[in-house]
Design a protein around this motif. Sequence first.
Motif, mmCIF file in Angstrom:
data_model
loop_
_atom_site.group_PDB
_atom_site.id
_atom_site.type_symbol
_atom_site.label_atom_id
_atom_site.label_comp_id
_atom_site.label_asym_id
_atom_site.label_seq_id
_atom_site.Cartn_x
_atom_site.Cartn_y
_atom_site.Cartn_z
ATOM 1 N N UNK A 83 0.438 -1.383 -0.262
ATOM 2 C CA UNK A 83 -0.447 0.214 -0.374
ATOM 3 C C UNK A 83 0.233 1.309 0.093
ATOM 4 N N UNK A 84 2.091 1.139 0.084
ATOM 5 C CA UNK A 84 3.067 2.539 0.253
ATOM 6 C C UNK A 84 4.066 1.813 -0.279
ATOM 7 N N UNK A 85 4.589 2.970 -1.124
ATOM 8 C CA UNK A 85 5.813 2.661 -2.820
ATOM 9 C C UNK A 85 6.967 3.437 -1.505
ATOM 10 N N UNK A 86 6.696 4.343 -0.729
ATOM 11 C CA UNK A 86 8.359 4.694 -0.169
ATOM 12 C C UNK A 86 7.976 5.202 1.421
ATOM 13 N N UNK A 87 8.209 5.051 2.434
ATOM 14 C CA UNK A 87 8.219 5.337 3.458
ATOM 15 C C UNK A 87 9.217 6.341 4.416
ATOM 16 N N UNK A 88 8.785 7.339 4.681
ATOM 17 C CA UNK A 88 9.865 8.258 5.094
ATOM 18 C C UNK A 88 9.648 9.082 6.450
ATOM 19 N N UNK A 148 7.865 16.583 17.533
ATOM 20 C CA UNK A 148 6.542 16.388 16.055
ATOM 21 C C UNK A 148 8.176 15.358 15.612
ATOM 22 N N UNK A 149 6.510 14.416 14.899
ATOM 23 C CA UNK A 149 7.498 13.375 13.906
ATOM 24 C C UNK A 149 6.854 13.823 12.741
ATOM 25 N N UNK A 150 6.677 13.331 11.728
ATOM 26 C CA UNK A 150 6.020 13.762 10.088
ATOM 27 C C UNK A 150 6.804 12.393 9.520
ATOM 28 N N UNK A 151 5.608 11.548 9.661
ATOM 29 C CA UNK A 151 5.362 9.811 8.348
ATOM 30 C C UNK A 151 5.392 11.136 7.088
ATOM 31 N N UNK A 152 6.707 10.158 6.479
ATOM 32 C CA UNK A 152 5.413 10.857 4.748
ATOM 33 C C UNK A 152 5.310 9.179 4.360
ATOM 34 N N UNK A 153 4.473 8.535 3.666
ATOM 35 C CA UNK A 153 4.015 7.607 3.157
ATOM 36 C C UNK A 153 3.383 7.795 1.884
#
Length: 463
Positions: A83-88, A148-153
Amino acid sequence: MADRTATGRVLRRLRPVTVRARATLGASSVVAVALAIASFSLLGLLDANLLHNAESDAEAQATGVAQLAQDGRLTPQLPPTHGADFLQVVDAHGAVLSSSQNLAGRPAISDRLPTVPGTVFSTWDISPLGSEHRQRVVQVTSDTGQGLVTVYAGTSLRDVDAADTTTAAALLVGMPLLLLTVAVVTWWVTGRALQPVEAIRAEVAAISDRDLHRRVPVPQTQDEVARLAVTMNATLDRLDSSGRRQRQFIADASHELRSPLTVLRTQLEVAMAVRDPAAWPELIGGALEDTDRLQRLAADLLLLARIDAAEPLSAAPLELTELVAEAVSTRRGDRCPVTAELAEGVLVTGSGLLLSRVVTNLLDNAQRFADRSVGVRLRELPSARLAVLEVTDDGPGIPTEDRERVFERFTRLDDARSRDHGGAGLGLAIARDLARHHRGTLTAEPAECGARLVVRLPLAEPR
């Protein structure tokens, strides 16, 4: 102004002129608009549905990673997920805390760091991933013990774009084919539906004033076209009947006029040849009688012509009782006395002159055949809103088989063959036509003795 006029002429030339072409163009235009709306709606719904599915999958992965960050179980490299091509994962200072393998060692994919927790959806073009397809990125920001932590999916929109492209291509090919099919079917169906109309038109165009016996074909469809054909044939029946009646009328009128003219010419020639002044009064008297007869016949023929022309009647109400009483009072010198029984205040609508002619003709006919007396009776039928006028005589009567024939023009029964006794045979015909002209009827009905002629006229509307 000239350009506008020229444009209008061009548009008029391009406009379909046949019903078939207009029906085809109209149906095709409606279907084209409907297909266009349906196609755009389908593409929009398909794109929205696929995008929603991609967002749901990416959001689920980003939310799961954000939960790991909150629990302190975040690893530097995240395993591949469905469901996700990348995560950061990026902290509040822009440092990359963790990422999927395809983003390992790369800086944060966005330099715009969020300041409050929340979820943001956006679409980016990320070429460093080795893919030219758009990416739908879900940005989930959460608050952890380290800030704060930000997750990019991100998930590729390759399938969404492919589905959109395939659907658009299918619609681009299918819509013109469907539109062409609709146009062809409409053209064919309209042509089939209009074939009987064309057959009717061709038959009517071929009918001349000498071919009124011809009739248009009636299709077996029992639809509006069939009813049109039936109505057209009924109209042709009336025209044919009117034409035959007119031709018969002209022939009878010519025959009736020929005899008195011949007699009148003979009498005048004899008067010219005879030199004896003593014989002239008799010859001139006979000529005057024939002239008077010709005058009456010409007046009757002109009246019939006016009736056939259906000249409009005056709509003034009149008292039929007074009219009949006046007509009876003028007959005091007749051979047979006239007895009258008249109801008071009978009102009808029409022409007093023409209705007087009806009464006069009926009385003339009764006097011609009566033995000793003539009777007139006028009454009302309130339930039927009718005025009923009866004229009777005690003569030989009218045989049952002749009760309709006596109203035909130039008709004389056996006892009235003589023109001197029976007249021209127009009196009852004129009376019936005048009664019909007043929306009434004139009939010969059974009687105990002699003839009984009955006129029925609508009563005047109450004021």
